[in-house]
Write an enzyme that holds these catalytic residues in place. Structure first.
Site, PDB file in Angstrom:
ATOM      1  N   GLU A  44       0.790  -1.220  -0.204  1.00  0.00           N
ATOM      2  CA  GLU A  44       0.202   0.016  -0.180  1.00  0.00           C
ATOM      3  C   GLU A  44       1.065   1.297   0.025  1.00  0.00           C
ATOM      4  OE1 GLU A  44      -3.950   1.499   2.393  1.00  0.00           O
ATOM      5  OE2 GLU A  44      -2.656   0.180   3.212  1.00  0.00           O
ATOM      6  N   LYS A 113      -9.199   3.674  -2.450  1.00  0.00           N
ATOM      7  CA  LYS A 113      -9.805   2.905  -1.317  1.00  0.00           C
ATOM      8  C   LYS A 113     -11.094   3.119  -0.812  1.00  0.00           C
ATOM      9  CE  LYS A 113      -7.437   1.009   2.808  1.00  0.00           C
ATOM     10  NZ  LYS A 113      -6.253   1.146   3.819  1.00  0.00           N
ATOM     11  N   CYS A 174      -6.162  -3.358   1.483  1.00  0.00           N
ATOM     12  CA  CYS A 174      -5.875  -3.560   3.093  1.00  0.00           C
ATOM     13  C   CYS A 174      -7.154  -3.549   3.573  1.00  0.00           C
ATOM     14  CB  CYS A 174      -4.828  -2.362   3.290  1.00  0.00           C
ATOM     15  SG  CYS A 174      -4.285  -2.503   4.762  1.00  0.00           S
ATOM     16  N   SER A 363      21.161  -2.237  33.435  1.00  0.00           N
ATOM     17  CA  SER A 363      21.094  -2.205  35.030  1.00  0.00           C
ATOM     18  C   SER A 363      21.199  -3.447  35.478  1.00  0.00           C
ATOM     19  CB  SER A 363      19.778  -1.732  35.333  1.00  0.00           C
ATOM     20  OG  SER A 363      18.830  -2.546  34.855  1.00  0.00           O
TER      21      SER A 363
END
Length: 719
Positions: A44, A113, A174, A363
């Site tokens: 896309e 779209k 999509c 750490s």
């Protein structure tokens, strides 16, 4: 009749990198043609990149997209093949997210779209407008730079399909696959046999299964061939697009690309027989519905997708031939996803930011440990790609390490490569333990990082003395008789100074080692700590990027257990058994600081609260009612009420910290990231008087099924 269908690609595009995006698109078309394909589908918005965000509102983005398309149309690569390419198009002053179907220097169709993604990480309605005229099309007048190439003045734009000499294909874009009434249903009933889907779908732990099932279901009842292309890589933001391009036929997956890869271009191919689609559709009930289906306008192209003979098909592509055994879809475990997704994202971020490596405050706890192991996983992926001869990876590695003039260097050893680009530092104080210092040193040795060990007590004392000098008052820790305010302030001094020291070392360590440039600072706050607000604003959780900021503590522990074996790192066992602690308060005979004790809830409980709050969209009261059913067998209603109120109080009063949260790799559906994903206020009525009173009222009335009696919490404990 054999049809060689190529799904190209999972392209690793980068927002606004028009030159690089063009080169990758042309490379994918060339590979597709080399394999004999006659239909190529890309991800896309592949020309500008999916993640342009508000840049989509700029005329420049649309202009440059047309310029790139003109070069594609003019190229020899794009001749003799139908290409489905993504870019924004302005039609009648409205911006649409479009697919542009081209063939032999002609534009056949611009397909906008119709259903836009507009939740979670997506804001498509902010930039684009959905095409609302279903099964309708209009003339779109082309810009002159395109007219000069195609000799066309106008082309069809709208909801139409392409009819070739031998079949018919249509676009499903999509999000349209995820909608209840997906376009492929109506297109398929009108005789469309091939569906292309170009996506910008991001990685999230455990998400791939949903996507695969939807792709399979799209053609299981309907019949047809489904070509799914997805972007792969970091497009310039918090998301990693996880590729996994697929070809499915009649509900069966016959080809699958990688989900996590350092490749810039990946082409997936399969050979399919269109006659099997027609045979699958020869059902009376389907035919009755098809006979009544509304018509789609067909754009005719004098070109066949079929090769005509099976002799034209390469042997390696025959694995996707219908009639052979279906492909077993490859799923990674969540532990593997954590090892691979953030690692690929880190590599893209490092090579595209043009910095010289990463710096991590190590750490000795499991969060910074997980971050370090993900960087080591990145180094493993780079080394594997270099050993395969990946020219792009080798070139990027040489540039990052400063060996770009040395054509001999190959980053084939992950520990050696880590020593060049990964820098770790243990910043101890008088409150630190020998165990955490030892674990940090052992881990750095195991993965090869360039490690620095320091004590920062003099810096902490200087700030404390400055305050005493100015005010005449000397703050003390709680164990020394100080108030809660004093205790918190003294902890925060240490945390915030670590951030300052981290950035100084990140800027100067390459100089110390005779190199130029600087390092990116990595954060290591997990998603649950951020959700609870269990971090100091502008402490060493503040960094450039954070690979674990969207991953739960529970999943991180599972990842470390996996990496211990998969990466042959025995030292990780000591991190798994250690009690999580910030080590910001003095250790005494009767007190050792513990994260879960400080937070008043476990990490597992935080995960539950996070999913209810974000994914299931629950407020305090509905969270309580759900947990009464889930936890009621071992906690009383009043105890559950106390936990719910404590969580929402702490989340609300610490919400302001999310506005400064380090940009994090998105991996979890309940991420509290204020800046992109979790759009909520940062100033709350944190005592929620109406909601909490209702919870208390119901909790007192409900029966206790836990076998123990709870008490009404003292509200002063959360003030």
């Amino acid at each position: 009749m054999g049809h060689l269908i190529t799904l190209a690609t999972s392209l690793n595009q980068w927002a606004l990198d028009f030159q690089g995006n063009l080169e990758r698109i042309l490379a994918s078309i060339a590979i597709a043609k080399e394999r004999g394909a006659r239909l190529r589908v890309g991800p896309e918005l592949e020309i500008p990149g999916y993640g342009c965000l508000d840049h989509f509102l700029e005329g420049d983005t649309v202009l440059h997209s047309w310029e790139v398309l003109a070069k594609i149309l003019s190229s020899e690569e794009a001749m003799g093949i139908v290409c489905d390419i993504g870019m924004p198009v302005v039609h009648k002053n409205v911006i649409y997210n479009c697919r542009v179907i081209i063939h032999d220097r002609k534009i056949l169709l611009i397909r906008p779209k119709m259903w836009l993604a507009n939740d979670g990480n997506y804001r498509e309605l902010r930039y684009f407008t959905p095409w609302a005229k279903h099964r309708q099309w209009e003339d779109h007048y082309l810009p002159r730079i395109i007219q000069a190439v195609t000799k066309q003045i106008k082309v069809p734009l709208g909801d139409a399909v392409i009819s070739t000499l031998d079949t018919c294909f249509g676009v499903e874009l999509c999000e349209e696959l995820f909608t209840p009434a997906s376009p492929h249903i109506l297109m398929g009933l009108d005789g469309v046999e091939i569906f292309t889907n170009s996506s910008g779908s991001h990685h999230e732990l455990r998400k791939l299964y949903t996507r695969v099932e939807l792709i399979k279901e799209a053609t299981l009842k309907l019949g047809g061939i489904y070509l799914y292309a997805n972007q792969q890589g970091c497009d310039g933001d918090r998301l990693y697009y996880d590729g996994c391009a697929m070809i499915a036929v009649n509900g069966r997956v016959v080809a699958q690309g990688s989900q996590f890869s350092l490749n810039d271009v990946e082409v997936v191919t399969a050979t399919v027989d269109i006659e099997d689609v027609r045979a699958h559709r020869a059902k009376s009930s389907r035919s009755m519905q098809a006979a009544a289906a509304e018509r789609y306008h067909r754009i005719e192209v004098p070109f066949a997708l079929s090769g005509g003979k099976f002799d034209d098909v390469r042997e390696e592509d025959m694995i996707g031939l219908i009639g052979t055994k279906s492909l077993n879809v490859r799923y990674h475990t969540p532990e593997e996803e954590i090892a691979l997704g953030p690692a690929c994202w880190l590599w893209d971020y490092l090579r595209r930011s043009r910095t010289q490596g990463y710096f991590l405050p190590l750490s000795g706890g499991i969060d910074s440990c997980a971050t370090a192991v993900i960087v080591y996983s990145m180094c493993r992926l780079v080394s594997e790609a270099a050993r395969r001869g990946d020219k792009q990876v080798i070139a990027d590695a040489r540039r990052i390490t400063g060996e770009f003039e040395d054509s001999i260097y190959i980053p084939s050893d992950p520990r050696e490569f880590a020593h060049r680009i990964f820098h770790s530092c243990y910043m101890g104080t008088e409150n630190s333990s020998a165990e955490t210092r030892r674990r940090a040193k052992q881990l750095s040795e195991a993965i090869g990082s360039y490690h620095v060990d320091l004590n920062m007590d003099t810096v902490v004392s200087a700030v404390r003395n400055l305050f005493s000098f100015v005010t005449g008052a000397r703050p003390q820790f709680k164990s020394q008789g100080g108030t809660a305010a004093e205790n918190l302030a003294l902890q925060n001094i240490q945390a915030r100074l670590r951030m300052v020291i981290a950035y100084m070392f990140a800027q100067l360590l390459p100089w110390v080692r005779g190199k130029s440039g600087g390092l990116l600072v990595l954060g290591s706050a997990n998603v649950d700590e951020s959700l609870r607000g269990y971090l100091t604003k502008y402490d060493n959780s503040s960094a450039d990027i954070n690979p674990i900021g969207g991953i739960s503590k529970t999943d991180l522990k599972k990842f470390i257990a996996h990496a211990q074996v998969a990466f042959d790192l025995p030292v990780l066992q000591s991190f798994l058994t250690a009690v999580p602690t910030a080590e910001l308060e003095p250790i005494t005979e009767t007190y050792v600081q513990s994260d879960e004790a400080d937070m008043g809830m476990t990490y597992d409980e935080l995960s539950v609260f996070g999913r209810l709050r974000k994914v299931e969209k629950c407020g305090p009261y509905s969270t309580f009612t759900k947990l009464v059913h889930e936890w009621g067998s071992f906690l009383s209603p009043i105890q559950i009420a106390e936990k719910v109120k404590l969580f929402f109080f702490e989340h609300a009063r610490n919400r302001h910290k999310m506005t400064t949260l380090t940009p994090s790799y998105h991996a979890e559906s309940y991420s509290p990231d204020d800046n992109r994903f979790d759009l909520r206020p940062f100033l709350y009525p944190s005592r929620f008087p109406w909601q909490f009173n209702k919870i208390d009222e119901v909790a007192r009335a409900l029966p206790d099924r836990s076998g123990q009696q709870g008490t009404v919490p003292d509200k002063t404990k959360t003030e």
